[in-house]
Design a protein around this motif. Sequence first.
Motif, PDB file in Angstrom:
ATOM      1  N   SER A  60      -2.634  17.440   6.016  1.00 30.77           N
ATOM      2  CA  SER A  60      -2.912  18.144   4.765  1.00 30.77           C
ATOM      3  C   SER A  60      -2.194  19.479   4.751  1.00 30.77           C
ATOM      4  CB  SER A  60      -4.413  18.388   4.618  1.00 30.77           C
ATOM      5  OG  SER A  60      -5.096  17.168   4.527  1.00 30.77           O
ATOM      6  N   GLY A  61      -1.599  19.767   3.612  1.00 27.82           N
ATOM      7  CA  GLY A  61      -0.936  21.050   3.435  1.00 27.82           C
ATOM      8  C   GLY A  61      -1.423  21.690   2.153  1.00 27.82           C
ATOM      9  N   ILE A  62      -0.779  22.757   1.763  1.00 26.73           N
ATOM     10  CA  ILE A  62      -1.118  23.416   0.507  1.00 26.73           C
ATOM     11  C   ILE A  62      -0.381  22.678  -0.602  1.00 26.73           C
ATOM     12  CG2 ILE A  62      -0.959  25.577  -0.792  1.00 26.73           C
ATOM     13  CD1 ILE A  62      -1.095  27.008   1.937  1.00 26.73           C
ATOM     14  N   VAL A  63      -1.101  22.112  -1.529  1.00 24.19           N
ATOM     15  CA  VAL A  63      -0.630  21.308  -2.670  1.00 24.19           C
ATOM     16  C   VAL A  63       0.165  20.054  -2.288  1.00 24.19           C
ATOM     17  CG1 VAL A  63      -0.674  23.269  -4.247  1.00 24.19           C
ATOM     18  CG2 VAL A  63       1.487  22.630  -3.193  1.00 24.19           C
ATOM     19  N   VAL A  64       0.112  19.641  -1.046  1.00 22.12           N
ATOM     20  CA  VAL A  64       0.799  18.411  -0.635  1.00 22.12           C
ATOM     21  C   VAL A  64       0.044  17.778   0.535  1.00 22.12           C
ATOM     22  CG1 VAL A  64       2.354  19.566   0.987  1.00 22.12           C
ATOM     23  CG2 VAL A  64       3.036  17.391  -0.047  1.00 22.12           C
ATOM     24  N   THR A  65       0.040  16.461   0.580  1.00 23.16           N
ATOM     25  CA  THR A  65      -0.501  15.721   1.717  1.00 23.16           C
ATOM     26  C   THR A  65       0.608  14.827   2.248  1.00 23.16           C
ATOM     27  OG1 THR A  65      -2.721  15.738   0.776  1.00 23.16           O
ATOM     28  CG2 THR A  65      -2.279  14.098   2.474  1.00 23.16           C
ATOM     29  N   HIS A  66       0.869  14.907   3.540  1.00 25.68           N
ATOM     30  CA  HIS A  66       1.925  14.114   4.167  1.00 25.68           C
ATOM     31  C   HIS A  66       1.283  12.889   4.813  1.00 25.68           C
ATOM     32  CE1 HIS A  66       4.559  17.561   3.590  1.00 25.68           C
ATOM     33  NE2 HIS A  66       3.591  18.311   4.111  1.00 25.68           N
ATOM     34  N   LEU A  67       1.760  11.722   4.450  1.00 26.01           N
ATOM     35  CA  LEU A  67       1.249  10.462   4.986  1.00 26.01           C
ATOM     36  C   LEU A  67       2.367   9.754   5.740  1.00 26.01           C
ATOM     37  CD1 LEU A  67      -0.424   9.309   1.659  1.00 26.01           C
ATOM     38  CD2 LEU A  67      -1.581  10.350   3.608  1.00 26.01           C
ATOM     39  N   ARG A  68       2.096   9.359   6.973  1.00 30.40           N
ATOM     40  CA  ARG A  68       3.081   8.593   7.765  1.00 30.40           C
ATOM     41  C   ARG A  68       2.431   7.280   8.175  1.00 30.40           C
ATOM     42  NH1 ARG A  68       6.388  12.487  11.733  1.00 30.40           N
ATOM     43  NH2 ARG A  68       7.616  10.600  11.794  1.00 30.40           N
ATOM     44  N   TYR A  69       2.983   6.189   7.669  1.00 28.53           N
ATOM     45  CA  TYR A  69       2.458   4.854   7.939  1.00 28.53           C
ATOM     46  C   TYR A  69       3.406   4.079   8.841  1.00 28.53           C
ATOM     47  CZ  TYR A  69      -0.648   5.276   3.863  1.00 28.53           C
ATOM     48  OH  TYR A  69      -1.592   5.659   2.969  1.00 28.53           O
ATOM     49  N   PRO A  70       2.947   3.588   9.990  1.00 31.40           N
ATOM     50  CA  PRO A  70       3.759   2.630  10.725  1.00 31.40           C
ATOM     51  C   PRO A  70       3.848   1.342   9.893  1.00 31.40           C
ATOM     52  CG  PRO A  70       2.011   3.523  12.121  1.00 31.40           C
ATOM     53  CD  PRO A  70       1.722   3.961  10.715  1.00 31.40           C
ATOM     54  N   VAL A  71       4.995   0.715   9.890  1.00 30.32           N
ATOM     55  CA  VAL A  71       5.187  -0.527   9.146  1.00 30.32           C
ATOM     56  C   VAL A  71       5.186  -1.679  10.151  1.00 30.32           C
ATOM     57  CG1 VAL A  71       6.751  -1.843   7.670  1.00 30.32           C
ATOM     58  CG2 VAL A  71       6.540   0.628   7.378  1.00 30.32           C
ATOM     59  N   LEU A  72       4.228  -2.583  10.004  1.00 31.60           N
ATOM     60  CA  LEU A  72       4.172  -3.758  10.877  1.00 31.60           C
ATOM     61  C   LEU A  72       4.857  -4.915  10.172  1.00 31.60           C
ATOM     62  CD1 LEU A  72       0.571  -3.668  12.351  1.00 31.60           C
ATOM     63  CD2 LEU A  72       2.684  -2.764  13.305  1.00 31.60           C
ATOM     64  N   LEU A  75       7.131  -5.389  -4.507  1.00 34.54           N
ATOM     65  CA  LEU A  75       6.858  -5.771  -3.122  1.00 34.54           C
ATOM     66  C   LEU A  75       5.859  -6.921  -3.008  1.00 34.54           C
ATOM     67  CD1 LEU A  75       6.566  -2.174  -1.621  1.00 34.54           C
ATOM     68  CD2 LEU A  75       8.558  -3.669  -1.656  1.00 34.54           C
ATOM     69  N   ALA A  76       5.856  -7.834  -3.940  1.00 36.91           N
ATOM     70  CA  ALA A  76       4.857  -8.908  -3.977  1.00 36.91           C
ATOM     71  C   ALA A  76       4.890  -9.816  -2.748  1.00 36.91           C
ATOM     72  CB  ALA A  76       5.019  -9.730  -5.242  1.00 36.91           C
ATOM     73  N   ASN A  77       6.054 -10.178  -2.264  1.00 40.20           N
ATOM     74  CA  ASN A  77       6.157 -11.147  -1.165  1.00 40.20           C
ATOM     75  C   ASN A  77       6.794 -10.551   0.081  1.00 40.20           C
ATOM     76  OD1 ASN A  77       5.080 -13.344  -2.674  1.00 40.20           O
ATOM     77  ND2 ASN A  77       7.002 -13.373  -3.813  1.00 40.20           N
ATOM     78  N   THR A  78       6.495  -9.309   0.367  1.00 44.79           N
ATOM     79  CA  THR A  78       7.132  -8.638   1.487  1.00 44.79           C
ATOM     80  C   THR A  78       6.510  -9.033   2.822  1.00 44.79           C
ATOM     81  OG1 THR A  78       5.689  -6.769   1.141  1.00 44.79           O
ATOM     82  CG2 THR A  78       7.882  -6.648   0.160  1.00 44.79           C
ATOM     83  N   PRO A  79       7.305  -8.981   3.872  1.00 43.56           N
ATOM     84  CA  PRO A  79       6.841  -9.379   5.208  1.00 43.56           C
ATOM     85  C   PRO A  79       6.265  -8.226   6.032  1.00 43.56           C
ATOM     86  CG  PRO A  79       9.180  -9.018   5.256  1.00 43.56           C
ATOM     87  CD  PRO A  79       8.738  -8.766   3.832  1.00 43.56           C
ATOM     88  N   PHE A  80       5.523  -7.302   5.422  1.00 47.08           N
ATOM     89  CA  PHE A  80       5.042  -6.142   6.165  1.00 47.08           C
ATOM     90  C   PHE A  80       3.642  -5.748   5.718  1.00 47.08           C
ATOM     91  CE2 PHE A  80       6.408  -4.257   2.281  1.00 47.08           C
ATOM     92  CZ  PHE A  80       5.554  -3.203   2.094  1.00 47.08           C
TER      93      PHE A  80
END
Length: 77
Positions: free
Chosen positions: A60-72, A46-51
Amino acid sequence: MAVGKAVGVHGADTIQQCLNKGQLDELQIDLAAVLLGSGIRLFDQLANTPFRLVNPTVISGIVVTHLRYPVLIRNPV
């Protein structure tokens, strides 16, 4: 195009292609402490990506973390 619909894309290679073309609105990563040993790295090609990823929602959950990123999109391809 899936205007107004939710579409899930899975697999590092497919996600990289979509990010490189500016076709994702959001990136959801479910992070678990598991060492798999091999595979395709999600952010390697992803070196030259437009975002950029901004202000994640973190659940946070048990043994997992959920991450949701908006993409600009800076300069759609």
